[in-house]
Write a protein that holds these residues in place. Structure first.
Motif, PDB file in Angstrom:
ATOM      1  N   THR A 159       1.123 -79.889  68.662  1.00  0.00           N
ATOM      2  CA  THR A 159       0.790 -78.782  67.769  1.00  0.00           C
ATOM      3  C   THR A 159      -0.051 -77.710  68.450  1.00  0.00           C
ATOM      4  N   LEU A 183       5.598 -85.146  69.734  1.00  0.00           N
ATOM      5  CA  LEU A 183       5.072 -84.158  68.799  1.00  0.00           C
ATOM      6  C   LEU A 183       3.861 -83.484  69.409  1.00  0.00           C
ATOM      7  N   ALA A 217       8.467 -80.617  67.653  1.00  0.00           N
ATOM      8  CA  ALA A 217       8.821 -81.996  67.344  1.00  0.00           C
ATOM      9  C   ALA A 217      10.149 -82.257  68.027  1.00  0.00           C
ATOM     10  N   VAL A 261       6.035 -82.395  59.968  1.00  0.00           N
ATOM     11  CA  VAL A 261       6.292 -80.982  60.231  1.00  0.00           C
ATOM     12  C   VAL A 261       6.195 -80.170  58.941  1.00  0.00           C
TER      13      VAL A 261
END
Length: 282
Positions: free
Chosen positions: A222, A220, A257, A272
């Motif tokens: 971001t 994961l 993800a 998410v």
């Protein structure tokens, strides 16, 4: 957003072109590996770009130049989009996304979790890529016919239960802590509680390759750039894993993800969904 490797033994013209691009990418990641191995765990000068969390070394710049020179010599007219050198526009259809050292902080500190990553994009589609961990000697690659580790087919398989799974994530980094505050720590806490093991090794490209190989069950991120995830997302998909980019359009999205084919990603999907909602509210 899933993909299954194409096992047709007779590639169509697009597939054949992607095979050739993969061969070029493999050659390019290997050309800088000896220099990176020699420099690893030696004294080196470290500069910083945005802040103290964003280091760069002389080897990042040297490696990107060597890679770009090889790519443009093998594919005249290619465009280069590099982390250090920016965009070098060409007249052809192929754009190469180059991260000469993904995991520079690890490289600079002597932690053997970094890689060189090169992805090829044609008509806004990722069609080939290669990623090399020069210390471990792990060479991951993919094209439109499949994915491989050191020449052997990759299969993204693992556990089904997140409570037994290994998650690799960079979240929350320093910028995420500033932007998301306590809610970010709460989201991270849910990941830690939901997964059997959570690790933060510090290279998005290599983390995704671990998912492709089944060495990690999920990954994961971001806050990633195009060169971080260009090749890696194709490797995951062509190995049979699942890759979801979010926060933008097309293949180049700043958040992702990913998980193996076997995992039931309830906790990951909840993250998410919550993250998307938080960004929309913000």
């Amino acid at each position: 957003m899933t993909a299954t490797p194409d096992t047709d033994a007779r590639p169509n013209p697009d597939q054949a072109a992607s095979v050739r691009l993969r061969e070029i990418a493999v050659e390019a990641v290997q050309v800088v590996a000896p220099d990176l191995r020699r420099a690893f765990r030696t004294g080196m000068t470290v500069d910083f770009k945005r802040d103290q969390h964003d280091p760069v070394t002389e080897y990042d710049r040297q490696a990107e130049k060597a890679i770009a020179d090889l790519l443009t010599s093998r594919g005249p007219g290619s465009s280069i989009v590099g982390e250090e050198g920016g965009v070098r526009a060409g007249s052809g259809a192929v754009s190469w996304y180059v991260d000469p050292i993904d995991g520079t902080a690890n490289f600079a500190h002597g932690l053997a979790f970094f890689c060189s990553s090169i992805g090829a994009v044609v008509d806004d589609e990722v069609v080939a890529g290669a990623i090399l961990n020069p210390i471990a000697g792990h060479l991951f690659s993919a094209d439109l016919t499949g994915a491989w580790l050191n020449g052997e087919p990759l299969h993204s398989r693992g556990v089904s239960a997140e409570s037994r799974g290994l998650l690799i994530t960079s979240y929350p980094n320093a910028r995420a802590l500033t932007e998301d505050g306590p809610s970010g720590l709460a989201l991270y806490g849910e990941l830690v509680a939901g997964y059997g093991t959570v690790r933060r090794p510090g290279s998005a490209a290599l983390s995704l390759c671990h998912v492709a190989a089944g060495w990690a069950d999920a990954a994961l991120g971001t806050s990633v750039s195009a060169w971080d995830i260009c090749a890696a997302q194709l490797i995951v998909r062509q190995a049979g894993g699942r890759y979801l980019g979010f926060g933008g359009d097309g293949w180049n999205q700043p958040r992702y993800a990913a998980h193996t084919a076997d995992l039931e990603p309830t906790v990951l999907q909840r993250f998410v969904t919550a993250y998307r909602a938080g960004q929309a509210d913000g």
